[in-house]
Design a protein around this motif. Structure first.
Motif, PDB file in Angstrom:
ATOM      1  N   GLU A  51      -7.796   0.356  -5.091  1.00  0.00           N
ATOM      2  CA  GLU A  51      -8.221   0.732  -4.092  1.00  0.00           C
ATOM      3  C   GLU A  51      -8.880  -0.488  -3.167  1.00  0.00           C
ATOM      4  O   GLU A  51      -9.783  -1.159  -3.830  1.00  0.00           O
ATOM      5  CB  GLU A  51      -8.881   1.876  -3.517  1.00  0.00           C
ATOM      6  CG  GLU A  51      -8.065   3.344  -3.999  1.00  0.00           C
ATOM      7  CD  GLU A  51      -8.782   4.510  -3.834  1.00  0.00           C
ATOM      8  OE1 GLU A  51      -8.181   5.516  -3.245  1.00  0.00           O
ATOM      9  OE2 GLU A  51     -10.060   4.418  -3.868  1.00  0.00           O
ATOM     10  N   ASN A 101      -1.057  -6.895   4.304  1.00  0.00           N
ATOM     11  CA  ASN A 101      -1.026  -5.754   3.696  1.00  0.00           C
ATOM     12  C   ASN A 101      -0.017  -4.997   4.457  1.00  0.00           C
ATOM     13  O   ASN A 101       0.443  -4.921   5.465  1.00  0.00           O
ATOM     14  CB  ASN A 101      -2.177  -4.923   4.270  1.00  0.00           C
ATOM     15  CG  ASN A 101      -3.424  -5.324   3.557  1.00  0.00           C
ATOM     16  OD1 ASN A 101      -3.410  -6.106   2.863  1.00  0.00           O
ATOM     17  ND2 ASN A 101      -4.591  -4.638   4.084  1.00  0.00           N
ATOM     18  N   TYR A 107       0.843  -1.103   0.019  1.00  0.00           N
ATOM     19  CA  TYR A 107       0.043  -0.049   0.110  1.00  0.00           C
ATOM     20  C   TYR A 107       0.877   1.122   0.035  1.00  0.00           C
ATOM     21  O   TYR A 107       1.700   1.215   0.784  1.00  0.00           O
ATOM     22  CB  TYR A 107      -0.889   0.074   1.216  1.00  0.00           C
ATOM     23  CG  TYR A 107      -2.144  -1.035   0.975  1.00  0.00           C
ATOM     24  CD1 TYR A 107      -3.404  -0.600   0.934  1.00  0.00           C
ATOM     25  CD2 TYR A 107      -1.817  -2.278   1.184  1.00  0.00           C
ATOM     26  CE1 TYR A 107      -4.401  -1.414   0.829  1.00  0.00           C
ATOM     27  CE2 TYR A 107      -2.886  -3.289   0.892  1.00  0.00           C
ATOM     28  CZ  TYR A 107      -4.135  -2.716   0.773  1.00  0.00           C
ATOM     29  OH  TYR A 107      -5.204  -3.458   0.928  1.00  0.00           O
ATOM     30  N   SER A 115      -6.223   8.984   0.290  1.00  0.00           N
ATOM     31  CA  SER A 115      -7.451   8.958  -0.482  1.00  0.00           C
ATOM     32  C   SER A 115      -8.322   9.846   0.048  1.00  0.00           C
ATOM     33  O   SER A 115      -7.866  10.839   0.815  1.00  0.00           O
ATOM     34  CB  SER A 115      -8.151   7.478   0.126  1.00  0.00           C
ATOM     35  OG  SER A 115      -7.347   6.655  -0.213  1.00  0.00           O
ATOM     36  N   PHE A 134      -4.521   4.793   4.256  1.00  0.00           N
ATOM     37  CA  PHE A 134      -3.985   4.489   2.891  1.00  0.00           C
ATOM     38  C   PHE A 134      -4.503   3.128   2.658  1.00  0.00           C
ATOM     39  O   PHE A 134      -4.633   2.269   3.132  1.00  0.00           O
ATOM     40  CB  PHE A 134      -2.401   4.059   3.093  1.00  0.00           C
ATOM     41  CG  PHE A 134      -1.666   5.378   3.496  1.00  0.00           C
ATOM     42  CD1 PHE A 134      -1.455   6.388   2.695  1.00  0.00           C
ATOM     43  CD2 PHE A 134      -1.087   5.287   4.683  1.00  0.00           C
ATOM     44  CE1 PHE A 134      -0.824   7.450   3.233  1.00  0.00           C
ATOM     45  CE2 PHE A 134      -0.257   6.434   5.247  1.00  0.00           C
ATOM     46  CZ  PHE A 134      -0.311   7.409   4.666  1.00  0.00           C
ATOM     47  N   MET A 135      -5.242   3.394   1.333  1.00  0.00           N
ATOM     48  CA  MET A 135      -6.027   2.365   0.564  1.00  0.00           C
ATOM     49  C   MET A 135      -5.529   2.023  -0.924  1.00  0.00           C
ATOM     50  O   MET A 135      -6.062   1.227  -1.338  1.00  0.00           O
ATOM     51  CB  MET A 135      -7.591   2.856   0.598  1.00  0.00           C
ATOM     52  CG  MET A 135      -8.350   2.919   1.904  1.00  0.00           C
ATOM     53  SD  MET A 135      -9.872   3.540   1.603  1.00  0.00           S
ATOM     54  CE  MET A 135      -9.478   5.150   2.114  1.00  0.00           C
ATOM     55  N   ARG A 136      -4.835   2.586  -1.301  1.00  0.00           N
ATOM     56  CA  ARG A 136      -4.344   2.574  -2.749  1.00  0.00           C
ATOM     57  C   ARG A 136      -2.986   1.283  -2.873  1.00  0.00           C
ATOM     58  O   ARG A 136      -2.121   1.883  -1.903  1.00  0.00           O
ATOM     59  CB  ARG A 136      -3.936   3.641  -3.342  1.00  0.00           C
ATOM     60  CG  ARG A 136      -4.880   4.803  -3.494  1.00  0.00           C
ATOM     61  CD  ARG A 136      -4.720   6.019  -4.419  1.00  0.00           C
ATOM     62  NE  ARG A 136      -5.849   6.949  -4.503  1.00  0.00           N
ATOM     63  CZ  ARG A 136      -5.884   8.144  -5.036  1.00  0.00           C
ATOM     64  NH1 ARG A 136      -4.805   8.373  -5.553  1.00  0.00           N
ATOM     65  NH2 ARG A 136      -6.945   8.788  -5.066  1.00  0.00           N
ATOM     66  N   HIS A 137      -3.300   0.471  -3.536  1.00  0.00           N
ATOM     67  CA  HIS A 137      -2.356  -0.570  -3.493  1.00  0.00           C
ATOM     68  C   HIS A 137      -1.879  -1.092  -4.709  1.00  0.00           C
ATOM     69  O   HIS A 137      -2.303  -0.553  -5.891  1.00  0.00           O
ATOM     70  CB  HIS A 137      -2.773  -1.724  -2.667  1.00  0.00           C
ATOM     71  CG  HIS A 137      -3.994  -2.389  -3.231  1.00  0.00           C
ATOM     72  ND1 HIS A 137      -4.215  -3.181  -4.416  1.00  0.00           N
ATOM     73  CD2 HIS A 137      -5.391  -2.450  -2.972  1.00  0.00           C
ATOM     74  CE1 HIS A 137      -5.273  -3.472  -4.556  1.00  0.00           C
ATOM     75  NE2 HIS A 137      -5.868  -3.334  -3.700  1.00  0.00           N
ATOM     76  N   ASN A 186      -2.491   3.847   9.668  1.00  0.00           N
ATOM     77  CA  ASN A 186      -2.114   3.506   8.249  1.00  0.00           C
ATOM     78  C   ASN A 186      -3.259   2.592   7.669  1.00  0.00           C
ATOM     79  O   ASN A 186      -3.455   2.640   6.475  1.00  0.00           O
ATOM     80  CB  ASN A 186      -0.779   2.813   7.867  1.00  0.00           C
ATOM     81  CG  ASN A 186       0.389   3.851   8.207  1.00  0.00           C
ATOM     82  OD1 ASN A 186       0.092   5.156   8.290  1.00  0.00           O
ATOM     83  ND2 ASN A 186       1.554   3.532   8.443  1.00  0.00           N
ATOM     84  N   THR A 187      -3.717   1.574   8.394  1.00  0.00           N
ATOM     85  CA  THR A 187      -4.483   0.644   7.926  1.00  0.00           C
ATOM     86  C   THR A 187      -5.983   1.346   7.283  1.00  0.00           C
ATOM     87  O   THR A 187      -6.770   0.997   6.564  1.00  0.00           O
ATOM     88  CB  THR A 187      -4.891  -0.419   8.838  1.00  0.00           C
ATOM     89  OG1 THR A 187      -5.411   0.055  10.203  1.00  0.00           O
ATOM     90  CG2 THR A 187      -4.028  -1.363   9.110  1.00  0.00           C
ATOM     91  N   TYR A 193       2.162  -1.607   4.424  1.00  0.00           N
ATOM     92  CA  TYR A 193       1.974  -0.010   4.323  1.00  0.00           C
ATOM     93  C   TYR A 193       3.548   0.533   4.406  1.00  0.00           C
ATOM     94  O   TYR A 193       4.004   0.625   5.421  1.00  0.00           O
ATOM     95  CB  TYR A 193       1.019   0.213   5.619  1.00  0.00           C
ATOM     96  CG  TYR A 193      -0.334  -0.113   5.510  1.00  0.00           C
ATOM     97  CD1 TYR A 193      -1.233   0.619   4.876  1.00  0.00           C
ATOM     98  CD2 TYR A 193      -0.601  -1.466   6.108  1.00  0.00           C
ATOM     99  CE1 TYR A 193      -2.493  -0.044   4.878  1.00  0.00           C
ATOM    100  CE2 TYR A 193      -1.916  -2.078   5.964  1.00  0.00           C
ATOM    101  CZ  TYR A 193      -2.762  -1.158   5.456  1.00  0.00           C
ATOM    102  OH  TYR A 193      -4.194  -1.656   5.234  1.00  0.00           O
ATOM    103  N   ASN A 238       5.408  -5.324  -4.350  1.00  0.00           N
ATOM    104  CA  ASN A 238       4.933  -6.658  -3.395  1.00  0.00           C
ATOM    105  C   ASN A 238       6.053  -7.367  -2.756  1.00  0.00           C
ATOM    106  O   ASN A 238       6.067  -7.680  -1.735  1.00  0.00           O
ATOM    107  CB  ASN A 238       3.741  -7.551  -4.002  1.00  0.00           C
ATOM    108  CG  ASN A 238       2.362  -6.615  -4.338  1.00  0.00           C
ATOM    109  OD1 ASN A 238       2.225  -5.593  -3.875  1.00  0.00           O
ATOM    110  ND2 ASN A 238       1.742  -6.979  -5.515  1.00  0.00           N
TER     111      ASN A 238
END
Length: 287
Positions: free
Chosen positions: A280, A247, A162, A167, A190-193, A186-187, A249, A202
């Motif tokens: 997202e 996930n 992420y 967002s 931030f939503m864009r990955h 952060n969880t 971050y 990754n």
């Protein structure tokens, strides 16, 4: 739900041993010594391997089973799939690979494929995160791959990166109770990955290990890599047809650069923070 948080330093990790002497006797020493990493990175990786083994020892003594080995900027979640996801192509059919494999290799491939197919089937019926914890799910599925006791003791899962792109505020604050600042989490912030494929953002996944299935000696057969912690039990995972994922971050520049590490520079941060394609999700938000 109670949480027991313990902070460990060199005293708990090395228990009076000199770190340099401890490294000389580590099973992963040759791999780390032959790597192209800088000396400081080598030292950190060596310390991490010792920490993982001590941590697994501790939980085995406490009579526990699955131990999750991830970093503080990584969070485990159900690996929900979405209609706009970009994923890796399907695995080649076993019939295509069979002529090139020995009988033993073919048997191993069929076993791994059954394990993978089970996970892909489970992805279609994963429970909502707000109603079921991952621990509850594993207990309910205890007689299935990959959780059954007869299976291997290491479960590997991919990581999803992420970035640091913000967002919309309405999205960040959605469903957050009064008194909670989502910009400190952060969880939620931030939503864009990255796309759900193998790429340089990754990178390799992480592991969780059922320490009840292994001897204390097994817990020290480390690989030198946090991406397949135990040499004889774990394998690297890149594909996203799994039940779980981590996930990962990046966070803000202030958070990311706070750790003393030469690799955490502005140039590297700028490479990591943006993605060409916009994906997202809010999969982890219900926590």
């Amino acid at each position: 739900m109670e949480m027991d948080i313990q902070m460990w330093g060199d005293e708990q990790i090395y228990r009076g041993m000199d770190p340099e002497e401890a490294f000389k006797n580590a099973p992963h020493r040759k791999k780390i010594q032959n790597s192209v990493e800088e000396e400081e990175v080598t030292r950190l990786n060596n310390r991490l391997m010792f920490f993982f083994s001590r941590c697994m020892e501790y939980h085995k003594l406490q009579g526990r089973t699955w131990v999750l080995l991830i970093d503080s900027d990584e969070f485990l979640t159900f690996n929900y799939m979405h209609s706009d996801d970009v994923t890796a192509p399907p695995r080649p059919a076993i019939q295509e690979l069979a002529p090139k494999l020995s009988k033993d290799s073919l048997g191993q491939l069929r076993w791994w494929r059954r394990r993978a197919n089970y996970q892909m089937d489970v992805q279609k019926r994963l429970p909502p995160a707000e109603t079921t914890t991952i621990a509850e799910f594993i207990l309910a599925e205890a007689d299935q791959h990959p959780w059954k006791f007869e299976d291997i003791a290491c479960y590997s899962f991919p990581r999803l990166m992420y970035g640091a792109q913000e967002s919309e505020e309405s999205q960040v604050r959605a469903g957050v109770p009064d008194g909670v600042d989502p910009y400190k989490l952060n969880t939620l912030r931030f939503m864009r990955h990255s796309p759900k494929i193998k790429n340089n953002k990754n990178r390799s996944g992480k592991n969780m290990i059922d320490v009840s299935r292994l001897s204390f000696k097994d817990l020290w057969e480390t690989s030198g890599s946090p991406h397949y912690t135990l040499e004889n039990e774990c394998r690297e995972e890149f594909r996203f047809d799994t039940i779980l994922r981590a996930n990962h971050y990046l966070g803000s520049w202030e958070d990311w650069s706070a750790r003393s590490d030469k690799r955490r520079n502005r140039k590297e941060f700028n490479i990591k923070k943006n993605f060409r394609e916009k994906f997202e999700d809010n999969d982890i938000r219900p926590w």
